[in-house]
Motif scaffolding. Structure first.
Motif: not given
Length: 182
Positions: A132-137, A139-141
């Motif tokens: 998901x981090x790659x999809x949205x560009x 970092x993600x929590x």
């Protein structure tokens, strides 16, 4: 809705204070103070006392001082005192969550939610987070939840984006397709 709006306003005020005071150090110390306050308010009797309009303000303030002593900053104690005088102590956990969201946003970290049919392992969670981090560009929590009604697969939500890879949705799509053909 009023509870959500109030908690957002208080969180924004705390965020501004933290940003003006010491930047990243201010953010981390406020995050810790809010965590401690939220833990304290897991006691339903304390929340009831602080939210009770019939309890004198002086009693509420004395209780807060006795309870917290030197465990949080003076400003954090004042925040709880303000909430208690307005019978809003119960929104403090929401303030802590919103403050954390604002700090993540400032640091370029997106927040998302993943729902699966069964509990995800740490490795699966990390893998989904990475994808998901790659999809949205950025970092993600992620927070995770379990909903057996999706049968299998996952449903991921990041901001306004929804990625539905659930078996329930696939079956519904197949059903619609078959109904159209009939």
């Amino acid at each position: 809705m009023a509870k959500l709006a109030s908690s957002k306003r208080y969180a924004q005020a705390v965020f501004q204070i933290a940003e003006e005071s010491e930047g990243q150090v201010g953010f981390s110390s406020w995050a810790e103070d809010l965590r401690i306050l939220a833990l304290s308010l897991e006691n339903n009797d304390l929340v009831s006392l602080l939210n009770a309009p019939q309890i004198p303000t002086g009693t509420k303030l004395q209780t807060i001082d006795n309870l917290l002593l030197d465990s949080v900053s003076h400003l954090a104690t004042n925040l709880l005192a303000v909430l208690a005088t307005r019978n809003l102590a119960h929104i403090l956990p929401d303030i802590a969550d919103e403050f954390s969201r604002l700090v993540d946003e400032k640091n370029g970290i997106a927040r998302g939610e993943v729902t699966s049919a069964i509990e995800l392992t740490g490795k699966q969670n990390d893998s989904i987070e990475e994808i998901l981090s790659k999809v949205i560009g950025k970092p993600i929590k992620l927070t995770t939840s379990v909903d057996s009604q999706i049968i299998g697969g996952i449903v991921a939500r990041v901001g306004d984006q929804v990625i539905d890879g659930s078996i329930r949705t696939k079956l519904q799509e197949m059903r619609r397709s078959l109904v159209k053909q009939a």
